[in-house]
Scaffold this active site. Structure first.
Site, mmCIF file in Angstrom:
data_model
loop_
_atom_site.group_PDB
_atom_site.id
_atom_site.type_symbol
_atom_site.label_atom_id
_atom_site.label_comp_id
_atom_site.label_asym_id
_atom_site.label_seq_id
_atom_site.Cartn_x
_atom_site.Cartn_y
_atom_site.Cartn_z
ATOM 1 N N SER A 124 0.768 -1.148 0.043
ATOM 2 C CA SER A 124 0.041 -0.072 0.010
ATOM 3 C C SER A 124 0.913 1.241 -0.007
ATOM 4 O O SER A 124 1.847 1.295 0.689
ATOM 5 C CB SER A 124 -0.883 0.051 1.075
ATOM 6 N N ASP A 180 -1.373 8.861 -26.372
ATOM 7 C CA ASP A 180 -2.529 9.349 -26.934
ATOM 8 C C ASP A 180 -2.388 10.764 -27.533
ATOM 9 O O ASP A 180 -2.855 10.848 -28.844
ATOM 10 C CB ASP A 180 -3.692 9.559 -25.986
#
Length: 325
Positions: A36, A257
């Site tokens: 985490s 992109d």
């Protein structure tokens, strides 16, 4: 030029980890990793591969047609895209699912750990290209970018059946596809878009050499990170284009992109492959220099100046007439 951009439309949840993922990974314990990361910030941005590409084309003065599936929560996002030149009239709105979510954490090395929730995107497999072409009086090019895998294969098949020129851009969905699916996606494409790792993964899945790959697609475009982009055509043309000079790395999300938006915008202007790669590389740099995938502006004079600095005055002169003041 009528360009349809198919693919994911999503909301990006972007976080920054003030350390290196590599320092937290133990080589002989990776089979049971449980980590985490406490992050410094959380930023919500508009995203999704198709929406990012369409936004970039809109920034360069095109009016791309966005094709994908979203939830009822898309209204504000739709307004944003339409204000930036994107045709959203063929976007499918789900009655039951939310718009997709991309959750990504970036470390100080610009490495990323991300998850993607498909949501409404799974309904993209129901979208037909024919009615879109009927509405617009035809399609000149269809980008088949990362999306629901069944939708990607269906769009490629429909392009072949109807004679639409198309771009195969499998991106992160390569991990979900087997060899037969990959072949069904790329076969007959005008362009195959991958990064260097994706190219290797694709070839390992389909068992094709570089030469055999070019028997199935006309042009192979491979982005190489800091080493620029390599373009190879079936006719034997091969070229390398370096990255833009003095680009400042802030957030790598959506850089590919941006490259695609600039690359195909330049081709739609009638420019050649080298100029297209240069325009794509500069738009990618603008994405890299901002947090979020649609938070940049293309300002003609600045854009042309940076093109000249990186690629010479001739490149700048070729591109300038096509940019909106």
């Amino acid at each position: 030029m009528k360009i349809a951009v198919t693919g994911s439309i999503a909301t990006d949840h972007l976080m920054s980890f003030p350390g290196r993922f590599a320092d937290q990974l133990i080589a002989d314990q990776l089979h049971k990793v449980s980590l985490s990361f406490l992050v410094d910030d959380l930023v919500l941005r508009r995203g999704g591969v198709a929406a990012n590409i369409a936004f970039g084309m809109g920034q360069l003065g095109l009016s791309p047609i966005l094709l994908g599936a979203v939830g009822a929560d898309f209204a504000d996002y739709r307004s944003w895209l339409e204000r930036h030149g994107v045709d959203c009239d063929s976007v499918h709105v789900s009655e039951v699912a939310h718009t997709a979510r991309f959750v990504c954490t970036t470390d100080t090395d610009m490495c990323q750990i991300a998850s993607f929730y498909a949501g409404a995107m799974s309904e993209a497999r129901n979208i037909e290209l024919g009615p879109v072409a009927d509405r617009l009086g035809g399609l000149d090019l269809v980008l088949v970018s990362a999306n629901d895998p069944e939708a990607m294969i269906r769009h490629s098949a429909e392009c072949r059946d109807r004679g639409y020129a198309f771009v195969a851009d499998p991106s992160q969905q390569l991990a979900r596809m087997d060899g037969d699916d990959v072949v069904a996606l790329i076969d007959g494409a005008e362009y195959l878009m991958t990064n260097e790792y994706e190219k290797s993964l694709l070839q390992s899945k389909v068992g094709l050499t570089d030469a055999q790959l070019l028997e199935r697609v006309k042009v192979r475009v491979t982005t190489l990170g800091k080493d620029g982009v390599e373009i190879v055509t079936r006719d034997g043309e091969s070229l390398r284009v370096p990255i833009v000079r003095d680009a400042r790395a802030v957030d790598p999300t959506g850089v590919g992109d941006g490259f695609r938006a600039g690359f195909f915008a330049a081709l739609s202007w009638g420019l050649g492959l080298e100029r297209a790669a240069q325009v794509g590389s500069l738009l990618a740099a603008l994405v890299l220099e901002t947090v979020g995938t649609q938070e940049y502006d293309v300002r003609r004079d600045v854009f042309v100046k940076r093109l000249a600095e990186s690629y010479g005055d001739a490149a700048a002169q070729d591109v300038r007439p096509h940019l909106v003041p």
